[in-house]
Design an enzyme around this catalytic site. Structure first.
Site, PDB file in Angstrom:
ATOM      1  N   ASP A   1      30.444 -57.506 -53.777  1.00  0.00           N
ATOM      2  CA  ASP A   1      31.194 -58.343 -54.708  1.00  0.00           C
ATOM      3  C   ASP A   1      31.939 -57.468 -55.712  1.00  0.00           C
ATOM      4  OD1 ASP A   1      32.139 -60.654 -55.913  1.00  0.00           O
ATOM      5  OD2 ASP A   1      30.408 -60.831 -57.248  1.00  0.00           O
TER       6      ASP A   1
ATOM      7  N   SER B   1      25.952 -55.839 -61.263  1.00  0.00           N
ATOM      8  CA  SER B   1      24.866 -56.586 -60.634  1.00  0.00           C
ATOM      9  C   SER B   1      23.565 -55.819 -60.852  1.00  0.00           C
ATOM     10  CB  SER B   1      25.164 -56.806 -59.143  1.00  0.00           C
ATOM     11  OG  SER B   1      24.177 -57.610 -58.548  1.00  0.00           O
TER      12      SER B   1
ATOM     13  N   HIS C   1      25.755 -60.533 -62.343  1.00  0.00           N
ATOM     14  CA  HIS C   1      24.994 -61.423 -61.470  1.00  0.00           C
ATOM     15  C   HIS C   1      23.655 -61.738 -62.132  1.00  0.00           C
ATOM     16  CE1 HIS C   1      27.269 -59.786 -57.695  1.00  0.00           C
ATOM     17  NE2 HIS C   1      27.966 -60.695 -58.352  1.00  0.00           N
TER      18      HIS C   1
END
Length: 336
Positions: free
Chosen positions: A279, A159, A186
């Site tokens: 996540d 991310s 992401h």
């Protein structure tokens, strides 16, 4: 949320102010006209979120992002009027820890609330990431007899700071690396193709967007390329899916890792790189419990030590490694 705006264009500043006004909980605490001013203002009053322009005098948004994340880290979203022209700068800033990128809201359209919606959604997601996340259900594994065998796979999630980390990792692998690679980063769908092209050019590895229905294959690095989640299916192919709808980040790293746990029966390694939030941590733990090697990036080499930290906290990683050692470790695993 306390928000700062860094932009040298009065019209862009006004557009951002108008967009933020649709959500009374958001407060603009300061505005800076260049990156150097933003670095100093962040020291004096660190906001929850900075909306950062890229092209500015004195110091651009890329360098300002690097300095702020090193000195007074906070959430940063890149705001740009021309994402295609600025694609390389966007990913450089994300490599230094910027969380996301969004177009500057338009002024003067027939529906100003609709124009503000993409920015407000990004902010809502970041606000959620800064809070607490409920636990996920444990994945139920499928027996080996129910799935078709695939040989070797590296599943990588990243991310904030991910683009630069992925560049370093992929540069460390040879073109004939003997395992399929699937990346879940992401990044909004509109930037995914540009990221694949940038990674391909920057790393020297063949990177492209994953297509619905294709099988991970040796010699190609596949990047999740839509705002839906990507999964491995029972027949070994990849598919995009809107479910589960309650996942804030789309694509979700957890969703992909857990699908690997269910349906990949060859060798696999799960790698969780830099990023804000949690996540990927539960998915990495599921991979470890399935018997796969799992690796989390260490704190010192992470631009944002959120996701790897969450993985370490629940003992999801077999190994915690500096970024520059992950590629050699993958070579060691798959060339024994």
């Amino acid at each position: 949320m306390k928000i700062a705006i860094v932009n040298d264009m009065p019209m862009a500043i006004e557009a951002l102010r108008r967009a933020l006004a649709f959500e009374p909980a958001h407060q603009v605490i300061w505005v800076a006209a260049n990156g150097a001013d933003a670095v100093q203002r962040s020291i004096e009053q660190t906001p929850d979120l900075i909306l950062m322009d890229l092209i500015m005098p004195v110091m651009d948004g890329v360098e300002a992002t690097r300095r702020i994340m090193a000195e007074t880290p906070c959430a940063i979203v890149i705001v740009t009027v021309d994402r295609e022209q600025n694609m390389r700068r966007v990913f450089e800033a994300m490599g230094h820890g910027a969380l996301d990128v969004v177009d500057t809201p338009a002024i003067g359209g027939p529906n100003p609330r609709e124009a503000a919606a993409p920015l407000l959604r990004k902010i809502l997601n970041i606000d959620w990431l800064m809070g607490q996340r409920v636990g996920r259900e444990r994945v139920v594994t499928t027996s080996r007899s129910e799935v078709s065998r695939r040989d070797r796979l590296v599943a990588i999630g990243s991310s904030a700071g991910g683009p630069a980390a992925l560049e370093i990792l992929l540069k460390g692998l040879p073109e004939n690396f003997p395992a399929a690679i699937v990346l879940v980063q992401h990044v909004d769908q509109v930037f995914a193709a540009g990221m694949a092209e940038w990674l391909c050019s920057a790393s020297g590895m063949p990177v492209r967007l994953a297509k619905e229905g294709e099988t991970p294959q040796v010699g190609v690095v596949l990047l999740a390329g839509t705002n839906h989640h990507i999964r491995l299916l029972k027949d070994g192919t990849l598919a995009y899916t809107a479910e589960p709808v309650n996942e804030v980040y789309r694509p979700s790293i957890d969703v992909f890792f857990e699908s690997v746990t269910r349906y990949w029966t060859g060798e696999a390694v799960g790698v969780l790189l830099t990023g804000m939030g949690r996540d990927g941590a539960q998915g990495l733990k599921a991979m470890r419990e399935r018997g796969f090697l799992t690796i989390a990036q260490d704190q010192a080499s992470s631009a944002v030590y959120g996701m790897p930290k969450a993985a370490a906290a629940i003992d999801a990683a077999v190994e915690i490694r500096p970024l520059h050692t992950i590629a050699p470790r993958l070579m060691e695993v798959f060339t024994q």
